[in-house]
Design a protein around this motif. Structure first.
Motif, PDB file in Angstrom:
ATOM      1  N   LEU A   1       0.802  -1.227   0.000  1.00 22.03           N
ATOM      2  CA  LEU A   1       0.000   0.000   0.000  1.00 22.03           C
ATOM      3  C   LEU A   1       0.832   1.273   0.000  1.00 22.03           C
ATOM      4  CD1 LEU A   1      -2.940  -0.992   2.403  1.00 22.03           C
ATOM      5  CD2 LEU A   1      -2.925  -0.891  -0.110  1.00 22.03           C
ATOM      6  N   ASN A   2       1.923   1.292   0.753  1.00 25.95           N
ATOM      7  CA  ASN A   2       2.709   2.526   0.898  1.00 25.95           C
ATOM      8  C   ASN A   2       3.948   2.573   0.016  1.00 25.95           C
ATOM      9  OD1 ASN A   2       0.955   3.558   2.906  1.00 25.95           O
ATOM     10  ND2 ASN A   2       1.970   2.282   4.444  1.00 25.95           N
ATOM     11  N   LYS A   3       4.066   1.655  -0.903  1.00 21.60           N
ATOM     12  CA  LYS A   3       5.238   1.628  -1.773  1.00 21.60           C
ATOM     13  C   LYS A   3       5.005   2.506  -3.007  1.00 21.60           C
ATOM     14  CE  LYS A   3       6.953  -2.930  -0.404  1.00 21.60           C
ATOM     15  NZ  LYS A   3       8.142  -2.369   0.258  1.00 21.60           N
ATOM     16  N   PRO A   4       6.097   3.045  -3.601  1.00 20.46           N
ATOM     17  CA  PRO A   4       5.965   3.823  -4.842  1.00 20.46           C
ATOM     18  C   PRO A   4       5.301   2.975  -5.919  1.00 20.46           C
ATOM     19  CG  PRO A   4       8.161   4.065  -3.910  1.00 20.46           C
ATOM     20  CD  PRO A   4       7.484   2.995  -3.111  1.00 20.46           C
ATOM     21  N   ILE A   5       4.567   3.603  -6.806  1.00 21.55           N
ATOM     22  CA  ILE A   5       3.736   2.900  -7.781  1.00 21.55           C
ATOM     23  C   ILE A   5       4.550   1.955  -8.667  1.00 21.55           C
ATOM     24  CG2 ILE A   5       3.909   4.802  -9.446  1.00 21.55           C
ATOM     25  CD1 ILE A   5       0.869   2.462  -8.838  1.00 21.55           C
ATOM     26  N   GLU A   6       5.771   2.353  -9.079  1.00 31.22           N
ATOM     27  CA  GLU A   6       6.581   1.499  -9.946  1.00 31.22           C
ATOM     28  C   GLU A   6       7.001   0.225  -9.233  1.00 31.22           C
ATOM     29  OE1 GLU A   6       9.846   3.561 -11.681  1.00 31.22           O
ATOM     30  OE2 GLU A   6       8.591   5.008 -12.770  1.00 31.22           O
TER      31      GLU A   6
ATOM     32  N   LYS B   1       5.747  -3.645  -9.960  1.00 26.19           N
ATOM     33  CA  LYS B   1       6.753  -4.666 -10.235  1.00 26.19           C
ATOM     34  C   LYS B   1       6.567  -5.874  -9.329  1.00 26.19           C
ATOM     35  CE  LYS B   1      11.746  -5.376 -10.683  1.00 26.19           C
ATOM     36  NZ  LYS B   1      13.092  -4.747 -10.580  1.00 26.19           N
ATOM     37  N   ILE B   2       6.382  -5.620  -8.028  1.00 25.41           N
ATOM     38  CA  ILE B   2       6.188  -6.712  -7.069  1.00 25.41           C
ATOM     39  C   ILE B   2       4.882  -7.445  -7.355  1.00 25.41           C
ATOM     40  CG2 ILE B   2       5.816  -7.280  -4.634  1.00 25.41           C
ATOM     41  CD1 ILE B   2       7.648  -4.926  -3.923  1.00 25.41           C
ATOM     42  N   ALA B   3       3.829  -6.668  -7.608  1.00 33.00           N
ATOM     43  CA  ALA B   3       2.511  -7.267  -7.865  1.00 33.00           C
ATOM     44  C   ALA B   3       2.535  -8.136  -9.127  1.00 33.00           C
ATOM     45  CB  ALA B   3       1.454  -6.176  -8.001  1.00 33.00           C
ATOM     46  N   ASN B   4       3.238  -7.661 -10.176  1.00 37.87           N
ATOM     47  CA  ASN B   4       3.317  -8.433 -11.419  1.00 37.87           C
ATOM     48  C   ASN B   4       4.098  -9.726 -11.223  1.00 37.87           C
ATOM     49  OD1 ASN B   4       1.801  -6.616 -12.905  1.00 37.87           O
ATOM     50  ND2 ASN B   4       3.582  -5.440 -13.586  1.00 37.87           N
TER      51      ASN B   4
END
Length: 221
Positions: free
Chosen positions: A136-141, A145-148
């Motif tokens: 939630l609090n991580k930068p969008i990029e 990357k992690i989510a993908n």
């Protein structure tokens, strides 16, 4: 001088590999009549061209079944090849049986290929990953990357071809199939499968029946 190769040796190699007569003869000549070396050479040659064969029509094959000990889990699988010669081979039957057993063991597997997974399933899984608290609090990029990465792992869990073969975990089911494409020199496809779990769906049907009876009683009162 090349060692003379007998028709009997060529036929034996063909029966063991399913390769063409000419290829068998050349492999035996190169190996000076040593069948084990000839088999390995044919396999290596086939592996190099396995991807090229993947688009060839595979309309023969068989439907195989696997029933797990206790008869509570069963699997039906259709696996295709190009010729009835290959479909009759004991190793082809064993391949089908092994993959059916793999499906019985991997309850998360739903699709044959990752590319078979519908877009709505992919979007749903991606949405779940993006909403996880640790992102939630991580930068969008970084978040994407992690989510993908997690999404790709999840999609592989749903895909049969991406599973590690339970009898030989250093290879995947896709690699197992390619080895057999190399062995016989023709395309092999897992077309479809169905898993059966004893009693699956009975509880929900029973609950629906209870609800229907309850509504009927209420309507009459």
């Amino acid at each position: 001088m090349l060692k003379k190769i007998s028709a009997k040796n060529i036929k034996e190699l063909r029966n063991k590999t399913g390769a063409g007569m000419t290829d068998c003869k050349k492999a035996l000549e190169a190996s000076e009549g040593q069948i084990d070396i000839a088999i390995e050479a044919l396999r290596k040659k086939g592996l190099a061209s396995a991807d090229k064969k993947s688009n060839r029509l595979a309309a023969e094959g068989l439907i195989e079944s696997y029933i797990h000990a206790g008869s509570r889990i069963g699997v039906l699988i259709e696996i295709n090849c190009e010729t009835d010669f290959v479909s009759r081979q004991p190793k082809f039957h064993q391949l089908a049986k092994d993959i059916a057993m793999q499906i019985a063991a991997c309850q998360s597997v739903v699709y044959v290929f990752k590319s078979d997974i519908p877009d709505d399933i992919i979007n749903y899984e991606q949405g779940l990953e993006l909403q996880k608290e640790d992102l939630l609090n991580k930068p969008i990029e970084i978040k994407n990357k992690i989510a993908n990465g997690r999404l790709d792992k999840r999609l592989k869990e749903l895909s049969l071809m991406d599973q590690n073969f339970i009898k030989k975990t250093e290879i995947t089911i896709e690699e197992l199939v390619k080895q057999h494409i190399a062995l016989w020199g023709e395309n092999i496809k897992i077309r479809r499968f169905e898993r059966f779990l004893l009693g699956e769906g009975l509880e929900s049907k029973n609950n629906n029946f209870k609800d229907e009876v309850s509504n009927m009683i209420q309507d009459k009162s």
